[in-house]
Write a protein that holds these residues in place. Structure first.
Motif, mmCIF file in Angstrom:
data_model
loop_
_atom_site.group_PDB
_atom_site.id
_atom_site.type_symbol
_atom_site.label_atom_id
_atom_site.label_comp_id
_atom_site.label_asym_id
_atom_site.label_seq_id
_atom_site.Cartn_x
_atom_site.Cartn_y
_atom_site.Cartn_z
ATOM 1 N N PHE A 584 -11.484 -57.383 -1.408
ATOM 2 C CA PHE A 584 -10.352 -58.284 -1.217
ATOM 3 C C PHE A 584 -9.067 -57.468 -1.192
ATOM 4 O O PHE A 584 -8.904 -56.531 -1.989
ATOM 5 C CB PHE A 584 -10.318 -59.306 -2.342
ATOM 6 N N ALA A 585 -8.147 -57.788 -0.270
ATOM 7 C CA ALA A 585 -6.879 -57.071 -0.214
ATOM 8 C C ALA A 585 -5.787 -57.972 0.328
ATOM 9 O O ALA A 585 -6.056 -58.969 1.008
ATOM 10 C CB ALA A 585 -7.017 -55.825 0.655
ATOM 11 N N ARG A 586 -4.541 -57.627 -0.020
ATOM 12 C CA ARG A 586 -3.342 -58.240 0.557
ATOM 13 C C ARG A 586 -2.558 -57.152 1.271
ATOM 14 O O ARG A 586 -2.791 -55.960 1.083
ATOM 15 C CB ARG A 586 -2.467 -58.859 -0.539
ATOM 16 N N ALA A 587 -1.592 -57.541 2.057
ATOM 17 C CA ALA A 587 -0.781 -56.555 2.761
ATOM 18 C C ALA A 587 -0.061 -55.644 1.789
ATOM 19 O O ALA A 587 0.228 -54.491 2.092
ATOM 20 C CB ALA A 587 0.219 -57.241 3.678
ATOM 21 N N ASP A 588 0.227 -56.157 0.602
ATOM 22 C CA ASP A 588 0.912 -55.346 -0.394
ATOM 23 C C ASP A 588 -0.015 -54.982 -1.546
ATOM 24 O O ASP A 588 0.443 -54.672 -2.638
ATOM 25 C CB ASP A 588 2.143 -56.090 -0.923
ATOM 26 N N LEU A 589 -1.348 -55.039 -1.289
ATOM 27 C CA LEU A 589 -2.305 -54.727 -2.342
ATOM 28 C C LEU A 589 -3.256 -53.645 -1.860
ATOM 29 O O LEU A 589 -3.476 -53.460 -0.660
ATOM 30 C CB LEU A 589 -3.125 -55.962 -2.728
ATOM 31 N N ALA A 666 -11.723 -62.750 -9.404
ATOM 32 C CA ALA A 666 -11.349 -61.632 -10.286
ATOM 33 C C ALA A 666 -9.921 -61.184 -9.997
ATOM 34 O O ALA A 666 -9.443 -61.271 -8.868
ATOM 35 C CB ALA A 666 -12.321 -60.470 -10.081
ATOM 36 N N ALA A 667 -9.257 -60.704 -11.012
ATOM 37 C CA ALA A 667 -7.864 -60.275 -10.844
ATOM 38 C C ALA A 667 -7.795 -59.077 -9.913
ATOM 39 O O ALA A 667 -8.690 -58.241 -9.884
ATOM 40 C CB ALA A 667 -7.280 -59.918 -12.201
ATOM 41 N N GLN A 668 -6.684 -59.016 -9.137
ATOM 42 C CA GLN A 668 -6.508 -57.942 -8.178
ATOM 43 C C GLN A 668 -5.343 -57.048 -8.605
ATOM 44 O O GLN A 668 -4.424 -57.497 -9.278
ATOM 45 C CB GLN A 668 -6.232 -58.521 -6.780
ATOM 46 N N TYR A 689 -4.827 -63.027 3.632
ATOM 47 C CA TYR A 689 -5.772 -62.538 2.627
ATOM 48 C C TYR A 689 -6.943 -61.882 3.378
ATOM 49 O O TYR A 689 -7.490 -62.475 4.318
ATOM 50 C CB TYR A 689 -6.293 -63.675 1.753
ATOM 51 N N PHE A 690 -7.295 -60.680 2.989
ATOM 52 C CA PHE A 690 -8.308 -59.921 3.699
ATOM 53 C C PHE A 690 -9.563 -59.777 2.823
ATOM 54 O O PHE A 690 -9.467 -59.441 1.640
ATOM 55 C CB PHE A 690 -7.770 -58.533 4.052
ATOM 56 N N GLN A 739 -7.991 -64.345 6.215
ATOM 57 C CA GLN A 739 -7.867 -65.735 5.796
ATOM 58 C C GLN A 739 -6.399 -66.095 5.558
ATOM 59 O O GLN A 739 -5.592 -65.250 5.159
ATOM 60 C CB GLN A 739 -8.661 -65.976 4.495
ATOM 61 N N ASP A 740 -6.076 -67.349 5.804
ATOM 62 C CA ASP A 740 -4.722 -67.840 5.551
ATOM 63 C C ASP A 740 -4.523 -68.242 4.097
ATOM 64 O O ASP A 740 -3.386 -68.388 3.638
ATOM 65 C CB ASP A 740 -4.410 -69.048 6.440
#
Length: 800
Positions: A584-589, A666-668, A689-690, A739-740
């Motif tokens: 799991f990833a975000r653009a800023d994660l 789970a926390a990211q 959300y990736f 994902q949105d």
């Protein structure tokens, strides 16, 4: 058994293989096997059978016409008969001999097929069991006694009996295009079917001292001579049924004058065997909208008490059929009504004793009508003039007539499980008119082409009878327990019937489930239904092989299904697709590896699946979908106490599909996924959300991957990944998603439609808890045929 492995392979490539092997071209590799074409396994196309699956321009098949006369001796339980057979050689081959089947020899202790199985000494046994197990050199008196065999001029013919088959040596070669006429006179003692088993025989009722005769496989019958195997040469053991030659039948049955006779085809002398009142009722039944009793319960009871000594002869005519069966008893109530099939009126009829009256009078003929109508919709229009169901504490099928079970308690009451079991067997046996009576596969070699295809359409027909009918086979989840078995307890579907250990799941349930998965999950209903109808139309009144089905389904749909036939029909691997891990990833994660089952509380135990072929719970339980018409809607007379009681369950909360599922991922840890993000990048991807999902094919059988996302706001979305994702790596694949919304949990195969044998590895995140409806199903266990629903132990009171 052949000593050389290469010989076995060659034989399997021809046709008629006993154990069709899943030949792999790239063994030991993780690719190049599952999706390899079946060209190395299927027979080579030719002028008789094309690569498209259709009959070729030079397709041919034999024909045999029968003129039979027989007489039933009720007191001696003996049948005497004579038949004239006209055999047409439509093949390009000259024939020196012809083969007939003598299936009644199954009951003879010396002339049966003698296919023995391993046995052991029982810890306890009855005298009857010991007597049955004891070997004896003395003939027990059962089986065919061939009195005379002559040609058309009366000259004796030479013949040889080999167990359950008889070879007739022709005095001159039967050339292509010629026909041969011969006569057979025979007799045999009718066996007690309730003691010795078998397809035909008699049942004795000591309470009223009467008999019920089911005459099946009762006359010497032509074996099939075909382009793909020559003469059918499998002995009859009692399990694998039969392939037969189509032809026209004229049959005269002389029986006690107070007997009622039902048989294959149409009776052409009702005016001579029925009284005027009964004949008038029969005529009325042709246009009736509800079953009409041609012979009433009162008349049947009266006949039971006063048997007559005189006899009558019933005459039946049946055209373009592969067999003929009949039944005879003074115990019969007989009802009938017409059913329109594309403008033609088909007489649907039932025969039953007082022991089954309250079930058969209400349901049997209605079930016959529903079955031929539904099967006609999914295959071809029912072509015959009659369809009949006979209650005989049995379950067996023949053209236009079948023998079924379903008796009430002595006080006339019945349980819901008995009712549903009776309906299921009537639908199944009547359905056999289509497979294999019309689409005439070789049942002794490929039982699944008979039982499996029929069980599949039976499943659709049962669901269209009533949206709460407890179907037992067809839905994917029903085959899971079988697929979980150790490999040494399984055989491929493509196995000869005599060699199957677990006959029911292998020949009935697994092929039916496979076809249902094709229809619902892989092909879709529109493509599947068109292709399946094409197969039925192409091979109606012909002799198809598995290759003809496989090729037609692909040819008419535009789908390459070789991977499915290879895995589901030629192999024994189960479906077990595991969701191993989620990234799991975000653009800023920063992308972070999450454990495959992190935060999971375990699968929700839902039984049966929430949705099946005809059931969208949110619509059907509230009766909102007016496009689906169940039989019990069209004919409310087919409803009873249980139907009304079950409808009380429709008030359960069905909003479970709109309930928000609260689950915590789970926390990211924040970091950057983009190397040098610009303002435009942040605006475009900052809210996304990736996810990367990794899957393992633990079972071995490739299958589409169905992924259900549950988002943190409670909404859901499903992605269906075609099976071809496995083509480059048959063991491990992954899928990247953008994902949105943030995902709370992920579930593989949420509706249990792929027969996945281990749901414990199908989750990531928090699994949803069962709704009230699901909890109820868990408590009750869910109804299955032949088993009470657990809802209400009461029985239905006698209606008459």
């Amino acid at each position: 058994m052949k000593k050389l492995f290469t010989t076995v392979v060659i034989l399997s490539l021809l046709a008629g293989e006993t154990f069709a092997q899943d030949i792999q071209n790239n063994p030991g590799s993780n690719h190049g096997n599952k999706f390899e074409q079946l060209g190395t396994i299927l027979t080579t196309p030719n002028e008789q059978r094309t690569a498209s699956g259709a009959p070729g321009v030079k397709y041919w098949q034999q024909r045999a016409d029968y003129n039979i006369k027989c007489e039933l001796d009720e007191k001696a339980q003996k049948l005497t008969g004579s038949e004239t057979i006209t055999y047409f050689n439509n093949s390009p081959d000259p024939l020196d001999y012809i083969w007939l089947q003598l299936d009644e020899n199954e009951h003879n202790n010396l002339k049966n097929a003698n296919y023995q199985s391993s046995s052991s000494m029982p810890r306890a046994a009855t005298l009857q069991m010991i007597d049955k197990s004891a070997t004896s050199a003395k003939d027990n008196g059962y089986g065919f006694n061939i009195i005379k065999l002559t040609d058309a001029t009366g000259k004796a013919l030479k013949y040889t009996i080999n167990k359950t088959m008889m070879r007739i040596d022709l005095p001159v070669v039967l050339k292509p295009g010629q026909q041969y006429v011969f006569n057979v006179n025979w007799t045999y003692n009718i066996s007690d079917r309730m003691t010795y088993g078998g397809r035909g025989g008699y049942e004795y009722f000591p309470e009223d001292k009467n008999y019920l005769f089911t005459m099946a496989q009762w006359y010497p019958r032509l074996c099939v001579y075909s382009d793909f195997q020559g003469w059918q040469n499998h002995q009859f053991t009692g399990r694998g049924e039969f392939a037969l030659t189509f032809g026209n039948f004229r049959v005269q049955m002389t029986v006690p004058a107070d007997h009622i006779v039902g048989g294959t085809g149409e009776c052409i002398n009702y005016s001579a065997v029925l009284n005027p009142t009964q004949l008038a009722r029969y005529q009325k039944a042709k246009t009736a909208t509800a079953p009409v009793e041609v012979v009433t319960l009162a008349e049947a009871k009266k006949a039971e008490t006063a048997p007559v000594a005189t006899k009558k002869t019933w005459v039946f005519q049946a055209n373009n059929v592969r067999d003929f069966a009949w039944t005879s008893s003074r115990k019969f109530v007989w009802d009938a009504m017409g059913q329109k099939i594309e403008g033609r009126n088909v007489m649907c009829m039932s025969y039953y004793g007082k022991e089954a009256y309250n079930l058969y009078n209400k349901f049997s003929t209605r079930a016959v009508a529903h079955t031929i109508k539904t099967y006609s919709d999914f295959t071809i229009p029912y072509p015959y003039p009659v369809a009949q169901s006979v209650e005989a504490a049995n379950g067996m099928e023949y053209p236009m007539i079948c023998f079924n079970y379903g008796r009430t308690e002595k006080d006339g009451t019945y349980s819901e499980s008995t009712k549903n079991g009776m309906l299921g067997v009537v639908i199944h046996e009547v359905g056999h008119n289509f497979f294999p009576m019309i689409v005439n596969s070789d049942e002794r070699q490929w039982t699944w082409m008979d039982e499996g295809l029929n069980s599949f359409v039976e499943y659709l027909t049962e669901e269209l009878w009533d949206n709460k009918f407890p179907v037992k086979k067809g839905a994917a989840y029903t085959i899971v327990d079988y697929m979980k078995l150790p490999k040494d307890e399984l055989e491929p579907i493509m196995t000869n019937s005599e060699n199957i250990v677990r006959f029911g799941p292998n020949a009935y349930s697994k092929p039916a489930t496979g076809l249902n998965i094709l229809r619902e999950t892989i092909m879709g209903r529109e493509l599947f239904d068109y292709a399946f109808k094409t197969y039925a139309k192409r091979w109606a009144f012909k002799h198809p092989t598995p290759a003809d089905l496989f090729r037609t389904m692909e040819d008419a749909s535009g789908e390459d299904l070789d991977w499915f036939w290879r895995g589901w029909f030629y192999g024994t691997d189960p479906v077990d697709i595991a969701l191993d891990s989620v990234k799991f990833a975000r653009a800023d994660l920063t992308a972070k590896q999450l454990p495959g089952n992190g935060g999971r509380r375990g699968p929700a135990k839902v039984d049966p699946p929430a949705v099946n072929s005809f059931e969208d719970i949110s619509k059907i339980l509230n009766r909102q979908d007016k496009g689906i018409k169940f039989y019990t809607d069209r004919d409310t007379a087919a409803r009873d106490f249980y139907w009304k009681y079950d409808r009380g369950l429709a008030s359960v909360d069905t909003n479970k599909y709109n309930d928000k599922v609260k689950a915590t991922a789970a926390a990211q840890s924040p970091s950057s996924m983009l190397d040098t993000p610009t303002d435009e990048d942040v605006q475009k991807y900052g809210s996304k959300y990736f996810y990367e999902l990794s899957f393992t094919n633990k079972g071995g059988m490739v299958m589409p991957i169905i992924v259900e996302f549950t988002y943190k706001d409670g909404t859901k979305q499903t992605d269906r990944i075609p099976a071809q994702i496995w083509r480059h790596n048959e063991k491990h694949v992954s899928k990247f998603y953008v994902q949105d919304k943030e995902v709370a949990s992920i579930k593989v195969d949420p509706m249990r439609e792929t027969a996945d044998i281990d749901e414990n590895n199908n989750y990531w995140g928090s699994a949803p808890q069962p709704s009230k409806f699901q909890l109820f199903k868990l408590k009750s266990g869910g109804p299955v045929r032949g088993q009470s629903t657990g809802v209400n132990p009461m029985q239905v009171s006698a209606s008459k």
